[in-house]
Write an enzyme that holds these catalytic residues in place. Structure first.
Site, mmCIF file in Angstrom:
data_model
loop_
_atom_site.group_PDB
_atom_site.id
_atom_site.type_symbol
_atom_site.label_atom_id
_atom_site.label_comp_id
_atom_site.label_asym_id
_atom_site.label_seq_id
_atom_site.Cartn_x
_atom_site.Cartn_y
_atom_site.Cartn_z
ATOM 1 N N CYS A 9 4.871 -25.924 -34.815
ATOM 2 C CA CYS A 9 4.610 -27.264 -34.705
ATOM 3 C C CYS A 9 5.678 -28.104 -34.868
ATOM 4 O O CYS A 9 7.106 -27.512 -34.625
ATOM 5 C CB CYS A 9 3.570 -27.804 -35.329
ATOM 6 S SG CYS A 9 3.512 -28.056 -37.229
ATOM 7 N N ARG A 15 -0.008 -28.493 -39.308
ATOM 8 C CA ARG A 15 -0.706 -27.909 -38.220
ATOM 9 C C ARG A 15 -0.416 -26.246 -38.292
ATOM 10 O O ARG A 15 -1.140 -25.377 -38.257
ATOM 11 C CB ARG A 15 -0.537 -28.526 -36.781
ATOM 12 C CG ARG A 15 -1.152 -29.923 -36.818
ATOM 13 C CD ARG A 15 -0.842 -30.543 -35.355
ATOM 14 N NE ARG A 15 0.622 -30.720 -35.390
ATOM 15 C CZ ARG A 15 1.206 -31.138 -34.127
ATOM 16 N NH1 ARG A 15 0.464 -31.048 -32.888
ATOM 17 N NH2 ARG A 15 2.585 -31.095 -34.109
ATOM 18 N N ASP A 118 -1.665 -34.188 -33.985
ATOM 19 C CA ASP A 118 -0.991 -34.416 -35.489
ATOM 20 C C ASP A 118 -2.083 -35.164 -36.240
ATOM 21 O O ASP A 118 -2.588 -36.092 -35.861
ATOM 22 C CB ASP A 118 0.162 -35.195 -35.427
ATOM 23 C CG ASP A 118 0.939 -35.373 -36.543
ATOM 24 O OD1 ASP A 118 0.300 -35.458 -37.640
ATOM 25 O OD2 ASP A 118 1.881 -35.397 -36.879
#
Length: 149
Positions: A9, A15, A118
């Protein structure tokens, strides 16, 4: 599928650490031999643990990511890992710009190619629950999708 997966990410604090933790737990449950790591395309958080809410949502779901530390993706990773998995379109674009030939998108494994958002784009903790659920489904589908030869 290969014997190693790198989840990527932006900053490697929310994440991709979740994806790494979920995958590591799942491969233990399935008694598979796959190396799992995560990284970020950016350098802002190198050496930091995952964010508090990612640690919290992971623990609520039986996954401990508290010992992970953020790192930045390196060109050597593209040779080391059989699969490089981006969590959104920007990650895929960044990976290709760095020289990754065939990055795959996590959302292709359960959410019709959707980007994993996000969690900070949501209000409060709700985003972390939603993001965990999406990553959990996609990671398991990814691992189950191809034979390990």
């Amino acid at each position: 599928m290969g014997k190693s997966i790198l989840f990527v990410c932006l900053g490697n604090i929310c994440r991709s650490p979740l994806a790494e933790g979920i995958a590591k737990k799942y491969i233990i449950e399935k008694n598979l031999d796959i190396e799992i790591e995560s990284a970020g395309t950016g350098s802002w958080h190198i050496g930091e643990p995952p964010c508090e809410n990612s640690i919290k949502v992971a623990l609520q779901n039986g996954v401990d990511i508290s010992t992970q530390r953020a790192r930045q993706v390196k060109k050597a990773d593209f040779k080391k890992f059989d699969l490089v998995v981006g969590l959104d379109d920007k990650n895929i674009s960044n990976l290709k710009n760095l020289g990754c030939k065939n990055p795959i998108k996590l959302g292709d494994f359960g959410f019709d190619g959707a980007c994993v958002p996000d969690p900070y784009f949501f209000d409060g903790f709700e985003g972390f629950d939603k993001v965990f659920e999406m990553i959990n489904i996609c990671v398991k589908n990814l691992i189950d999708s191809k034979p390990l030869n």
